[in-house]
Motif scaffolding. Structure first.
Motif, mmCIF file in Angstrom:
data_model
loop_
_atom_site.group_PDB
_atom_site.id
_atom_site.type_symbol
_atom_site.label_atom_id
_atom_site.label_comp_id
_atom_site.label_asym_id
_atom_site.label_seq_id
_atom_site.Cartn_x
_atom_site.Cartn_y
_atom_site.Cartn_z
ATOM 1 N N GLY A 175 165.655 68.710 -25.878
ATOM 2 C CA GLY A 175 166.203 69.548 -26.192
ATOM 3 C C GLY A 175 166.797 70.319 -27.526
ATOM 4 N N TYR A 176 166.141 69.435 -28.610
ATOM 5 C CA TYR A 176 166.397 69.833 -29.835
ATOM 6 C C TYR A 176 165.186 69.556 -30.650
ATOM 7 N N ARG A 177 165.172 69.979 -31.999
ATOM 8 C CA ARG A 177 163.920 69.451 -32.733
ATOM 9 C C ARG A 177 164.583 68.440 -33.524
ATOM 10 N N SER A 178 163.836 67.234 -33.918
ATOM 11 C CA SER A 178 163.996 66.249 -34.585
ATOM 12 C C SER A 178 162.747 65.673 -35.378
ATOM 13 N N PHE A 179 163.070 64.430 -35.663
ATOM 14 C CA PHE A 179 161.700 63.873 -36.267
ATOM 15 C C PHE A 179 160.384 63.841 -35.376
ATOM 16 N N ASP A 180 159.261 63.709 -36.280
ATOM 17 C CA ASP A 180 158.062 63.398 -35.632
ATOM 18 C C ASP A 180 158.047 61.795 -35.364
ATOM 19 N N PRO A 186 156.309 58.302 -30.866
ATOM 20 C CA PRO A 186 156.893 58.238 -29.656
ATOM 21 C C PRO A 186 155.841 57.684 -28.617
ATOM 22 N N SER A 187 154.592 58.240 -28.842
ATOM 23 C CA SER A 187 153.459 58.128 -27.801
ATOM 24 C C SER A 187 153.299 56.709 -27.575
ATOM 25 N N GLY A 188 153.450 55.820 -28.572
ATOM 26 C CA GLY A 188 153.121 54.415 -28.653
ATOM 27 C C GLY A 188 154.091 53.476 -27.991
ATOM 28 N N LYS A 217 164.263 58.728 -23.786
ATOM 29 C CA LYS A 217 163.662 59.987 -23.499
ATOM 30 C C LYS A 217 162.260 60.129 -23.916
ATOM 31 N N ILE A 218 162.267 59.971 -25.052
ATOM 32 C CA ILE A 218 160.839 60.476 -25.482
ATOM 33 C C ILE A 218 159.567 59.300 -25.611
ATOM 34 N N ARG A 219 160.076 58.006 -25.053
ATOM 35 C CA ARG A 219 159.071 57.047 -25.093
ATOM 36 C C ARG A 219 157.771 57.630 -24.388
ATOM 37 N N GLY A 220 156.668 57.419 -24.881
ATOM 38 C CA GLY A 220 155.596 57.837 -24.395
ATOM 39 C C GLY A 220 154.999 59.228 -24.497
ATOM 40 N N ALA A 221 155.852 60.077 -25.200
ATOM 41 C CA ALA A 221 155.798 61.388 -25.446
ATOM 42 C C ALA A 221 154.749 61.836 -26.367
ATOM 43 N N LYS A 222 154.151 62.802 -26.191
ATOM 44 C CA LYS A 222 153.210 63.470 -27.471
ATOM 45 C C LYS A 222 154.464 64.240 -28.354
ATOM 46 N N THR A 223 153.620 64.058 -29.681
ATOM 47 C CA THR A 223 154.693 64.786 -30.504
ATOM 48 C C THR A 223 155.266 66.135 -30.249
ATOM 49 N N ASN A 224 154.289 66.971 -29.577
ATOM 50 C CA ASN A 224 154.559 68.176 -29.345
ATOM 51 C C ASN A 224 155.659 68.442 -27.964
ATOM 52 N N GLU A 225 155.885 67.231 -27.476
ATOM 53 C CA GLU A 225 156.606 67.213 -26.482
ATOM 54 C C GLU A 225 158.172 66.693 -26.587
ATOM 55 N N ILE A 226 158.417 66.324 -27.884
ATOM 56 C CA ILE A 226 159.695 65.702 -28.510
ATOM 57 C C ILE A 226 160.708 66.859 -28.164
#
Ligand code: GLU
Length: 375
Positions: free
Chosen positions: A359-364, A304-306, A345-354
């Motif tokens: 609000g739920y755990r998903s893929f890295d 997501p971070s990229g 929602k997760i665009r640009g996020a670090k893996t640990n912020e997903i």
């Protein structure tokens, strides 16, 4: 012996594509004489080989039979023409191949049949069964139901998809000109035919835009798109003139007729080919320079971070295009693990912020490297 001669000498499974211009007469539709000549050509090379024929000409034939002339037609009228014309076309193929004791089977496909993984495998199995029964499959796009969104659009690309689907040893596009020229041969006497194209580079693609090839839907542009698809599937391709008697036999004998497009040495796996070429992408992800390098040079998954931008509506599990750079050039395609809303929602996020953002755990990974194809 050249690599080309070696390849062509080993062809056991062959896809031949003919354009409308070769099997119809202007204003009259399907031409028994031309179809008869084509059947003779195919019959001559068939012993010891399996042949699949991809044919255009349904619309041209239907337009002639319905007396629609050259005036502008609505889409339903064109589709009606395709229905009438496809029947006429098949009638002539049936008659022409019967003279050689060759049975034919009609296969009509749309992009959806190839884009949906289950239907793709169905189509593949049907074609392989037909070959097992020693039937000659005659393929066209299902123009009666295919509207723009679900269309392959032209039979050059369709024939490359079919060649990839059945792991053909060769794809031959028979057309009105005898290969790819450095310029339009009807306009420039210095235009030179290319014998062999090792890779469809940007420079080669530019030639195609300059060249023309008569009446077919896409001309050289779609032929080079087909060449790219075939090459990725490990299938060599030849563009040659269908107006030269004996052309198929000469191609298979390794003579320097037409233009030969070499396949990639490392063919993409069947599943990756499907990701790369069969499915129209459902959305677009723009990534930053870091992600571009990680994906193209280091074989990494997309995180997501990229991601800098998300376009379109798509579900997880669908195929999207991946773009980078100022112009937003597409350089990869892949199957996404998130839908479009989640990705926004997760665009640009670090893996640990997903987890926190969703609000739920998903893929890295947004696209796992196994589901990613660099184009
Ligand atoms: N499927 C169309 C037809 O049979 C032709 C498409 C093409 O020529 O590429 O009329």
């Amino acid at each position: 012996m050249t690599a080309r001669e070696r390849r062509l000498g080993r062809v056991r499974r062959l896809v031949v594509k003919v354009g409308s211009g070769l099997v119809t007469e202007p204003g009259a539709g399907a031409s028994p004489a031309r179809i008869g000549a084509l059947a003779d050509e195919i019959a001559a090379v068939r012993p010891g080989r399996h042949v699949v024929l991809v044919t255009s000409g349904a619309i041209a034939t239907g337009v002639a039979r319905l007396g629609l002339g050259a005036r502008r037609r609505s889409i339903p009228d064109t589709q009606a023409a395709a229905a009438v014309g496809q029947a006429g076309l098949m009638w002539h193929y049936e008659a022409a191949f019967r003279r050689h004791d060759i049975r034919v089977g009609q296969v009509l496909l749309t992009a959806q049949d190839i884009g949906d993984r289950a239907r793709y495998l169905n189509a593949k199995n049907t074609l392989l069964s037909l070959l097992k029964f020693d039937v000659l499959p005659v393929v066209n796009e299902n123009d009666t139901v295919a509207v723009e969104e679900i269309k392959v659009g032209d039979n050059d690309n369709l024939s490359a998809l079919v060649a990839s689907l059945i792991d053909a040893d060769l794809l031959v596009l028979l057309t009105d000109v005898d290969g790819l020229y450095t310029d339009d041969p009807t306009l420039d006497v210095r235009a030179r035919k290319l014998d062999t194209v090792e890779a469809v580079t940007e420079e080669i693609a530019r030639l195609a835009r300059a060249a023309r090839d008569g009446r077919s839907v896409g001309g050289m542009v779609t032929k080079l798109q087909a060449a790219r698809k075939a090459a990725a599937a490990g299938v060599p391709m030849v563009i040659a003139s269908g107006r030269r008697p004996g052309v198929l036999k000469r191609v298979l004998d390794g003579e320097a007729v037409g233009t030969y497009f070499a396949p990639k040495a490392r063919r993409l796996q069947a599943r990756k080919r499907w990701i790369a070429f069969a499915v129209p992408p459902q959305g677009r992800l723009t990534v930053d320079a870091g992600a571009l390098t990680a994906l193209t040079l280091h074989g990494k998954s997309l995180l997501p971070s990229g991601i800098v931008d998300v376009e379109g509506t798509f579900a997880s599990g669908e195929v999207v295009a991946v773009l980078a750079g100022a112009g937003g050039r597409e350089f990869a395609r892949g199957v996404v693990n998130f839908d479009a809303a989640e990705l926004r929602k997760i665009r640009g996020a670090k893996t640990n912020e997903i987890e926190q953002r969703l609000g739920y755990r998903s893929f890295d990974e947004v696209i796992h490297r196994d589901n990613l194809v660099i184009l």
